[in-house]
Motif scaffolding. Sequence first.
Motif, PDB file in Angstrom:
ATOM      1  N   TRP A 117      15.270  -6.972  -5.631  1.00 11.36           N
ATOM      2  CA  TRP A 117      14.779  -5.933  -6.250  1.00 11.36           C
ATOM      3  C   TRP A 117      14.213  -6.230  -7.521  1.00 11.36           C
ATOM      4  CZ3 TRP A 117      12.036  -2.229  -4.282  1.00 11.36           C
ATOM      5  CH2 TRP A 117      12.346  -1.587  -3.077  1.00 11.36           C
ATOM      6  N   PHE A 154       7.122   4.402 -14.770  1.00 12.09           N
ATOM      7  CA  PHE A 154       8.133   5.418 -14.107  1.00 12.09           C
ATOM      8  C   PHE A 154       8.450   5.113 -12.948  1.00 12.09           C
ATOM      9  CE2 PHE A 154       6.006   7.749 -11.021  1.00 12.09           C
ATOM     10  CZ  PHE A 154       4.868   7.257 -10.932  1.00 12.09           C
ATOM     11  N   ILE A 155       7.969   4.318 -12.158  1.00 12.81           N
ATOM     12  CA  ILE A 155       8.403   3.595 -10.888  1.00 12.81           C
ATOM     13  C   ILE A 155       9.721   2.637 -11.338  1.00 12.81           C
ATOM     14  CG2 ILE A 155       8.070   2.619  -8.647  1.00 12.81           C
ATOM     15  CD1 ILE A 155       5.235   3.821  -8.829  1.00 12.81           C
ATOM     16  N   ASP A 196      12.902   3.690 -12.432  1.00  6.26           N
ATOM     17  CA  ASP A 196      13.708   4.322 -11.522  1.00  6.26           C
ATOM     18  C   ASP A 196      14.546   3.469 -10.480  1.00  6.26           C
ATOM     19  OD1 ASP A 196      14.786   7.051  -9.940  1.00  6.26           O
ATOM     20  OD2 ASP A 196      13.936   5.634  -8.399  1.00  6.26           O
ATOM     21  N   ARG A 210      24.742   6.428  -1.704  1.00  9.19           N
ATOM     22  CA  ARG A 210      23.233   7.420  -1.814  1.00  9.19           C
ATOM     23  C   ARG A 210      22.359   6.519  -2.487  1.00  9.19           C
ATOM     24  NH1 ARG A 210      20.361   9.077  -6.139  1.00  9.19           N
ATOM     25  NH2 ARG A 210      20.101  11.198  -4.944  1.00  9.19           N
ATOM     26  N   ARG A 240      18.155   4.938  -1.559  1.00  6.74           N
ATOM     27  CA  ARG A 240      16.894   4.963  -1.976  1.00  6.74           C
ATOM     28  C   ARG A 240      16.326   3.642  -2.104  1.00  6.74           C
ATOM     29  NH1 ARG A 240      19.739   9.402  -1.340  1.00  6.74           N
ATOM     30  NH2 ARG A 240      18.862  11.365  -1.942  1.00  6.74           N
ATOM     31  N   ALA A 283      12.818   2.566  -0.074  1.00  8.21           N
ATOM     32  CA  ALA A 283      11.590   2.050  -0.572  1.00  8.21           C
ATOM     33  C   ALA A 283      11.268   0.551   0.150  1.00  8.21           C
ATOM     34  CB  ALA A 283      12.054   1.612  -2.219  1.00  8.21           C
ATOM     35  N   TRP A 318       8.954   1.107   2.661  1.00  7.69           N
ATOM     36  CA  TRP A 318       7.749   1.551   2.318  1.00  7.69           C
ATOM     37  C   TRP A 318       7.058  -0.238   2.125  1.00  7.69           C
ATOM     38  CZ3 TRP A 318       6.375  -0.668  -2.329  1.00  7.69           C
ATOM     39  CH2 TRP A 318       5.101  -0.786  -2.798  1.00  7.69           C
ATOM     40  N   LEU A 319       7.875  -1.077   1.241  1.00 11.77           N
ATOM     41  CA  LEU A 319       7.576  -2.279   1.066  1.00 11.77           C
ATOM     42  C   LEU A 319       7.193  -3.222   2.486  1.00 11.77           C
ATOM     43  CD1 LEU A 319       7.312  -4.329  -1.468  1.00 11.77           C
ATOM     44  CD2 LEU A 319       9.533  -5.308  -0.507  1.00 11.77           C
ATOM     45  N   PHE A 358       3.710  -1.860   3.395  1.00  9.46           N
ATOM     46  CA  PHE A 358       2.806  -2.438   2.335  1.00  9.46           C
ATOM     47  C   PHE A 358       2.326  -3.867   2.552  1.00  9.46           C
ATOM     48  CE2 PHE A 358       2.229  -3.657  -2.064  1.00  9.46           C
ATOM     49  CZ  PHE A 358       0.709  -3.146  -2.354  1.00  9.46           C
ATOM     50  N   CYS A 396      -1.724   1.077  -0.068  1.00  8.68           N
ATOM     51  CA  CYS A 396      -0.558   1.306  -0.791  1.00  8.68           C
ATOM     52  C   CYS A 396      -0.511   2.919  -0.758  1.00  8.68           C
ATOM     53  CB  CYS A 396      -0.909   1.261  -2.317  1.00  8.68           C
ATOM     54  SG  CYS A 396       0.993   1.394  -3.141  1.00  8.68           S
ATOM     55  N   TYR A 407       2.582   4.572   1.652  1.00  9.19           N
ATOM     56  CA  TYR A 407       3.583   5.547   1.045  1.00  9.19           C
ATOM     57  C   TYR A 407       3.664   6.675   1.541  1.00  9.19           C
ATOM     58  CZ  TYR A 407       5.137   8.548  -3.018  1.00  9.19           C
ATOM     59  OH  TYR A 407       5.766   9.511  -3.638  1.00  9.19           O
ATOM     60  N   LEU A 458       7.878   6.714   2.200  1.00  8.55           N
ATOM     61  CA  LEU A 458       8.716   7.218   1.103  1.00  8.55           C
ATOM     62  C   LEU A 458       8.120   8.707   0.391  1.00  8.55           C
ATOM     63  CD1 LEU A 458       8.973   4.701  -1.898  1.00  8.55           C
ATOM     64  CD2 LEU A 458      10.645   6.100  -0.749  1.00  8.55           C
ATOM     65  N   ILE A 481       5.920  13.915  -8.234  1.00 10.75           N
ATOM     66  CA  ILE A 481       6.146  12.160  -8.053  1.00 10.75           C
ATOM     67  C   ILE A 481       5.313  11.900  -7.012  1.00 10.75           C
ATOM     68  CG2 ILE A 481       7.651  10.487  -7.350  1.00 10.75           C
ATOM     69  CD1 ILE A 481       9.534  11.484  -8.869  1.00 10.75           C
ATOM     70  N   PHE A 526      -1.475   4.461  -8.170  1.00 14.24           N
ATOM     71  CA  PHE A 526      -2.104   3.606  -7.235  1.00 14.24           C
ATOM     72  C   PHE A 526      -3.551   3.160  -7.647  1.00 14.24           C
ATOM     73  CE2 PHE A 526       0.833   5.611  -3.705  1.00 14.24           C
ATOM     74  CZ  PHE A 526       1.989   5.066  -4.388  1.00 14.24           C
ATOM     75  N   PHE A 554      -4.887  -8.783  -6.255  1.00 11.50           N
ATOM     76  CA  PHE A 554      -3.481  -8.536  -6.008  1.00 11.50           C
ATOM     77  C   PHE A 554      -2.827  -9.907  -5.243  1.00 11.50           C
ATOM     78  CE2 PHE A 554       0.362  -6.592  -4.056  1.00 11.50           C
ATOM     79  CZ  PHE A 554       0.761  -5.508  -5.118  1.00 11.50           C
TER      80      PHE A 554
HETATM   81  C1  1PZ Z   1       2.580  -2.222  -5.860  1.00 16.59           C
HETATM   82  C2  1PZ Z   1       2.418  -0.795  -6.130  1.00 16.59           C
HETATM   83  C3  1PZ Z   1       3.684  -0.271  -6.140  1.00 16.59           C
HETATM   84  C4  1PZ Z   1       3.816   1.096  -5.629  1.00 16.59           C
HETATM   85  C5  1PZ Z   1       5.253   1.723  -5.564  1.00 16.59           C
HETATM   86  C6  1PZ Z   1       5.311   2.796  -4.530  1.00 16.59           C
HETATM   87  C7  1PZ Z   1       6.585   3.306  -4.666  1.00 16.59           C
HETATM   88  C8  1PZ Z   1       6.296   4.511  -5.408  1.00 16.59           C
HETATM   89  C9  1PZ Z   1       7.561   5.192  -5.644  1.00 16.59           C
HETATM   90  C10 1PZ Z   1       7.523   6.251  -6.833  1.00 16.59           C
HETATM   91  C11 1PZ Z   1       8.769   6.900  -7.077  1.00 16.59           C
HETATM   92  C12 1PZ Z   1       9.019   6.808  -8.710  1.00 16.59           C
HETATM   93  C13 1PZ Z   1       9.928   8.075  -9.371  1.00 16.59           C
HETATM   94  C14 1PZ Z   1      11.398   7.964  -8.838  1.00 16.59           C
HETATM   95  C15 1PZ Z   1      11.514   8.842  -7.819  1.00 16.59           C
HETATM   96  C16 1PZ Z   1      12.999   9.176  -7.335  1.00 16.59           C
HETATM   97  O1  1PZ Z   1      13.147  10.671  -7.325  1.00 16.59           O
HETATM   98  C17 1PZ Z   1      13.591   8.582  -5.848  1.00 16.59           C
HETATM   99  C18 1PZ Z   1      14.499   9.105  -5.484  1.00 16.59           C
HETATM  100  O2  1PZ Z   1      15.799   8.997  -6.103  1.00 16.59           O
HETATM  101  P1  1PZ Z   1      16.698  10.162  -6.642  1.00 16.59           P
HETATM  102  O3  1PZ Z   1      15.774  10.989  -7.236  1.00 16.59           O
HETATM  103  O4  1PZ Z   1      17.162  11.017  -5.327  1.00 16.59           O
HETATM  104  O5  1PZ Z   1      17.799   9.478  -7.245  1.00 16.59           O
HETATM  105  N1  1PZ Z   1      13.403   7.111  -6.269  1.00 16.59           N
HETATM  106  C19 1PZ Z   1      13.044   6.438  -5.145  1.00 16.59           C
HETATM  107  O6  1PZ Z   1      12.443   6.750  -4.016  1.00 16.59           O
HETATM  108  C20 1PZ Z   1      13.383   4.797  -5.307  1.00 16.59           C
HETATM  109  C21 1PZ Z   1      11.890   4.403  -5.622  1.00 16.59           C
HETATM  110  C22 1PZ Z   1      12.085   2.765  -6.034  1.00 16.59           C
HETATM  111  C23 1PZ Z   1      10.546   2.031  -5.879  1.00 16.59           C
HETATM  112  C24 1PZ Z   1      10.421   0.753  -6.258  1.00 16.59           C
HETATM  113  C25 1PZ Z   1       9.121   0.240  -5.963  1.00 16.59           C
HETATM  114  C26 1PZ Z   1       9.055  -1.294  -6.090  1.00 16.59           C
HETATM  115  C27 1PZ Z   1       7.722  -1.725  -6.028  1.00 16.59           C
HETATM  116  C28 1PZ Z   1       7.406  -3.262  -5.852  1.00 16.59           C
HETATM  117  C29 1PZ Z   1       6.045  -3.670  -5.874  1.00 16.59           C
HETATM  118  C30 1PZ Z   1       5.592  -4.921  -5.172  1.00 16.59           C
END
Ligand code: 1PZ
Length: 215
Positions: A37, A53-54, A57, A107, A111, A115, A118-119, A122, A139, A143, A147, A155, A163, A172
């Motif tokens: 991660w 912002f992603i 988190d 918990r 999360r 994700a 989704w990965l 994707f 994407c 998504y 997710l 969000i 995206f 990419f």
């Molecule tokens: C390549 C493009 C990347 C696209 C990433 C797609 C995912 C979009 C996720 C947007 C969520 C960001 C804001 C945070 C949300 C949180 O509310 C949630 C739930 O947590 P809680 O509020 O319950 O504590 N968080 C998540 O769902 C975890 C998201 C982690 C995403 C990591 C993406 C890593 C991408 C790697 C790209 C190769």
Amino acid sequence: NMAAGAETFSLREVLVAFTACVSEQREVRVDPYLAGWKGLVRFLNCLGTIFSFISKDAVTKIEIIENYRNSDQREKYLTVQSMVEYELANGLVDLQQRSKHPNSGCRTFLRLHRALHWLQMFLEGLRTGEDNSKTSVICSETYNASLANYHPWIIRKAAGVAFCALPTRNTFLETMNVGTAEEAVAMLGDALPYICEVYKITEELYAQHKLLDLP
Ligand code: 1PZ
């Protein structure tokens, strides 16, 4: 221009970390999972500040679990299996609503687990996509199918805007720093089964303990 050291970054390290996750006893090791991660977060940061912002988190969640790994109870958090067993046996998980244990390992890990689903979709979409297909479409489709179901409207909206900043599929794939687009596709083909396995084992464990809806 890339920052010093950034040019050595390769998505290969991320995928190698996920290949090291599953133990001989089919348990999911926490340290390589978090290493995977962290690599993904570094990769995301390379794509631009619109994704901050992603990644923020994701970093918050990685750090919560890392703190458990650095605490007196570190041994309990060696694998996802031992974490679930320990937290449930000691009443450390909020099952109905977040209150006494808002940042339980269970918990928080859930999360990242969602994700990871989704990965998986994707990367599979990228791997099998046409040369000229749009990363942003792959994407958002994956998504929305995964997710997004757990995210509030605001969000989902912000994610949709971000995206649009994604480059074309070929660019990419080259950003992954594993060689040509063809080589990146080949690496994804090798690595995806491991990610799927990590996902599947965790999903079964969480289902068995009825933890898939943790608040
Ligand atoms: C390549 C493009 C990347 C696209 C990433 C797609 C995912 C979009 C996720 C947007 C969520 C960001 C804001 C945070 C949300 C949180 O509310 C949630 C739930 O947590 P809680 O509020 O319950 O504590 N968080 C998540 O769902 C975890 C998201 C982690 C995403 C990591 C993406 C890593 C991408 C790697 C790209 C190769």
